[in-house]
Each structure stands twice: as C-alpha cells, then as structure tokens.
Write an enzyme that holds these catalytic residues in place. Structure first.
Site, short mmCIF file in Angstrom:
data_model
loop_
_atom_site.label_atom_id
_atom_site.label_comp_id
_atom_site.label_asym_id
_atom_site.label_seq_id
_atom_site.Cartn_x
_atom_site.Cartn_y
_atom_site.Cartn_z
N LYS A 114 9.06 4.92 -5.00
CA LYS A 114 9.66 5.90 -5.93
C LYS A 114 11.15 5.32 -6.48
CE LYS A 114 7.15 8.16 -6.98
NZ LYS A 114 5.96 7.73 -7.58
N GLY A 116 10.88 3.05 -9.23
CA GLY A 116 10.80 2.60 -10.52
C GLY A 116 10.22 0.85 -10.29
N GLY A 117 9.87 0.77 -9.16
CA GLY A 117 9.37 -0.61 -8.88
C GLY A 117 8.13 -1.10 -9.35
N TRP A 163 -0.36 -6.63 -1.57
CA TRP A 163 0.21 -6.24 -0.35
C TRP A 163 0.22 -7.05 0.64
CZ3 TRP A 163 3.84 -3.12 -2.20
CH2 TRP A 163 3.61 -1.95 -3.08
N HIS A 168 4.25 -1.70 0.84
CA HIS A 168 5.43 -1.50 0.80
C HIS A 168 6.33 -2.10 1.90
CE1 HIS A 168 5.54 0.92 -2.86
NE2 HIS A 168 4.49 1.62 -2.48
N HIS A 215 5.25 12.86 -5.04
CA HIS A 215 4.02 11.96 -5.00
C HIS A 215 3.00 12.56 -3.79
CE1 HIS A 215 2.25 8.17 -6.17
NE2 HIS A 215 2.41 7.82 -5.03
#
Length: 468
Positions: A114, A116-117, A163, A168, A215
């Site tokens: 969260k 803006g990646g 990933w 993440h 989210h």
C-alpha cells in the site's frame, strides 16, 4: 475636520494591521516549515492567501513559469522553501550508480504494501525507454525483461520474476534470498558476482495504514507471506493471527487498530530493517521500545544505502531521481493521484492520533526519508543546472574561437589601414555561419552575455533557494 482626521487614522490603522497579518503569514513558512508540526498556523495562512492574495500568487506563478518552466515546482504540494532537518554526507546525497543493463547488474524492487508499489512496478516493466523493452502480454502477470543480447533479467520484481522470495518479501528476506535465487535461475558463466541495486517506495504512514485497513477489509490477507528470518519462518506463538477465519474481511478500523499482532503497525520500518538484529520475531529478547529503536536505526541505515527510494507523495520528483540515479528515462511522466481510497476515509482527530501512536516509528522513519529525499532532489537539480551552465559556457568559447579564426583569415591579407566601422552585435546564427554563409566582417562587439559568468541570474538564485 476632526471626522476626516479620524477616518484617515482608521484607514492607516487598517493598512498596518493588514501588513502585519501578511508578514505573519510569510513568517509561518520560515519559522514553522512542517505542516504536521504547525497545522493550525498553516491552515490560517492558506485561508488568508486564498481569500486575499489570489492575484499576487498567480503573478508569481507566471514569473516562475516564464523564467524557469520547472515542472517540479509545487506539482505535489511541497513547501515553497525546503528547510533540511538532518545532516547527511555527500555520499548519502549523491546516489548516481554505474548501472550496466548490458552487464550483470540487477535492480531489486522491495515492494512494501500500500505504498503505490504496484503502479511503480508497472512503470519499471512498461514505461522505461530500453534498447530491448520488456515483453508484456495480455493475461500474463509477469513480463520478460531481458538484457540486450542475453536471456538474463536485469530486474527482480513482482512483474518480472514474480514473488520469487515470498509475497512482499522484506529487506531481511530479499538480501538473503535474491543472490541464491538469481544464481539458481541464471548461473553466471565466468563472471564476477552480480551488483544488486535495491530500490523501494515509501508513503505517509497514516495514509498507508488506512489504505491497508481498507484492503484487508475487502478480504486481503497476505497469508502466503513467509517472513523468513535467520533461515526460518516465525511460529504461530511468535506471530499470532489477528483473525480466526479465512480472512479479516469486514473488520472495523477499531478492530484493526486493537490487534496487538497487526503487522500493519510500523510496517515500513519492519520491512526495511534487519530483523536478525532483534532476534527476528521473538519479542522476548528485549523491551518493545528497545527493539523498535534498533529496528528504526537499521531501517534508516538500509534506506541510506539503497541505490534509490521514492515517495508516493512526490511522483514527479520520484521519477526524476530514478532517471538521474540509473541513467534511464521513462516514456510517459508519472502522475500525482490524490484521490485514493485512503483519502476518502473520514477519520476523527482522536482516531488519527491513535494511528500516529501505533505507527510512531514509521512516522519518524518517513520524516527522515522525506528529508533525505528532498535533499537528494535539491542536490541533483543543482548539479543539473551546473552541468547545463558548463555546456553553455563551453559552446560560447567554441563560437568565440570560430569567430577569432574567421576574423584572422579576413584581416591577414590586407595591408591597408583599417577603416573605422560601426560596432554591431551578432546573433548565434551569424556566428555559426548560417546567415547566408557570409563571413563576419571587420571587428565585432561581442554580445554582453558572451563572457558573462552568469552570477546573479535567476538560475543561480534558485540554486541557493530551491523553489519547490
């Protein structure tokens, strides 16, 4: 006579009061540059400016646009004058790297939730001018980003390699996973070890926290995240879950804040720190404040050492610094999007204060990062102006040399006394021989700006007082 005198006195008093108020508004920007620290004063200042100084502001913009054409001025609501709070070394501020996309260098994107990646990640695979652009096909989640002439990737990110080190993955996971993962997929042949350039994006902690809550409220869990540290994932005792079902959809903001194990709290600090310094997810090794103090210092150190980081609130400056750092250019400019889901959430002041308390380490990290980011931007802009000035001066010396050569060729054969001529100013086109191909006649008075060292110009002023 008394009434007229009294009226004049009232007018003078009103003018004095207005001047004092205007002076106070101006001083707010210098005495208290941070809106977060003096929010009430800045609100009063913006109210006054909006109500009574519209004309003067538009005039100032015309002057700025006319002289500078600077797209970075106030495009993101930054302050007119940036006042640094932290002292950084020259090495911290000059982040140009010798990135070789044709060699064995790799850009590694650390994607914090969260911030803006996702948008920035798409810029990396779709919006950079490359000799060999990434191949992105509809319906596929990943793009193929090969180096020119090689079947090797130059980008380790969600949209290029997936990933590969976990959903993440944080700093602790990436730094231990990326080299081995890259070597297993693309074993280098008689090459030295790769150079890995880590990059990331940060965001205002309150906005990021609210965005993560929204989210999660819609069903996101990130349950497949590994959180690997020192070779293992945390146990359920070390990292309990905030919900018992499949997800936490529909949770209220109060429930989201009340969970003591919520990884949304200070997520950016944890994602950028070396968790092995505090025993990974074993919180019994030290007190909570001591633990987070160590993590914060580690996050700051890692952030300084990264090749690049950007800020969600400064899109154009983020684009500019990335291009300067890696000597790559984007095709389309970044856009500043202010209408996010987090911005649409109306949060009472006491709730905002609670969020700030829950994320106080992220707040400190973001202020540190913002200061470093804006100082880097200022240094890069000053370097760019100095380089442009040096190129202009070099071109003028070259033109002056050509002019001297032409004069020498014309005056050398003649032995007659030189006739007086009128002095004139020539244009650069004439100096370049574009005015009909004729040579420059007789003696010429060079323009006033010819040997000017450009001291005192608007560019030199903005070098010292950067207009944001």
């Amino acid at each position: 006579m008394d009434e007229k005198s009294s009226s004049n006195s009232h007018h003078r008093l009103l003018i004095v009061l207005l001047m004092v108020l205007l002076f106070g508004v101006i001083m707010i920007q210098y005495v208290c540059p941070s809106r977060s620290e003096c929010q009430m004063l800045h609100q009063l200042g913006s109210w006054f400016e909006g109500g009574s100084a519209t004309g003067s502001r538009s005039s100032g913009n015309e002057i700025q646009d006319g002289l500078q054409q600077d797209p970075y001025i106030a495009e993101d609501g930054a302050l007119v004058r940036f006042v640094p709070r932290f002292n950084f070394t020259i090495a911290d501020l000059n982040r140009g790297v010798d990135f070789n996309i044709k060699g064995d260098d790799v850009i590694v994107f650390l994607h914090i939730q969260k911030t803006g990646g996702t948008t920035f990640g798409r810029h990396l695979v779709r919006n950079i001018q490359l000799e060999r652009p990434c191949e992105c096909h509809a319906g596929q989640k990943k793009c193929t980003c090969y180096r020119p002439g090689k079947k090797e990737t130059w980008l380790f990110s969600r949209f290029s390699t997936g990933w590969s080190c976990g959903l993440h993955a944080d700093w602790t996971e990436l730094t231990s996973c990326v080299p081995s993962r890259m070597d297993s997929q693309e074993a280098p042949e008689n090459l030295p070890s790769r150079n890995y350039y880590y990059i990331t994006i940060l965001r205002d902690p309150v906005s990021r926290y609210l965005s993560e809550w929204r989210h999660v409220q819609r069903g996101a869990t990130w349950r497949s995240s590994k959180h690997v540290c020192d070779g293992r994932s945390p146990t359920l005792f070390e990292l309990p879950s905030c919900y018992s079902g499949d997800d936490w959809s529909g949770c209220s903001l109060q429930e989201f804040m009340d969970c003591p194990y919520n990884l949304a709290n200070n997520r950016q600090t944890r994602m950028l720190a070396d968790l092995s310094l505090v025993g990974c997810y074993n919180v019994s090794t030290m007190s909570e404040d001591e633990r987070w103090a160590v993590l914060l210092e580690s996050a700051k150190r890692n952030l300084r050492g990264m090749a690049f980081f950007g800020l969600t609130e400064y899109q154009r400056k983020t684009q500019y610094l990335f291009e300067r750092t890696f000597n790559l250019e984007f095709i389309a400019p970044f856009t500043q999007l202010n209408g996010t889901r987090a911005s649409s959430v109306e949060v009472p002041s006491e709730t905002q204060y609670r969020i700030l308390q829950l994320n106080r380490w992220d707040v400190e990290l973001y202020e540190y990062a913002r200061d470093l980011f804006l100082q880097r931007f200022q240094v890069a802009r000053q370097q760019e102006r100095r380089q442009a000035r040096a190129r202009r001066q070099q071109e003028r010396r070259r033109l002056r040399g050509r002019l001297t050569t032409k004069q020498g060729r014309q005056l050398k054969p003649t032995a007659t006394p030189r006739q007086p001529v009128s002095l004139s100013v020539v244009t650069e086109e004439q100096l370049r021989g574009k005015a009909g191909g004729d040579t420059v006649e007789s003696e010429v008075l060079l323009p006033d700006w010819w040997d000017l060292d450009e001291n005192g110009t608007m560019e030199d002023y903005t070098d010292n007082v950067e207009q944001w």
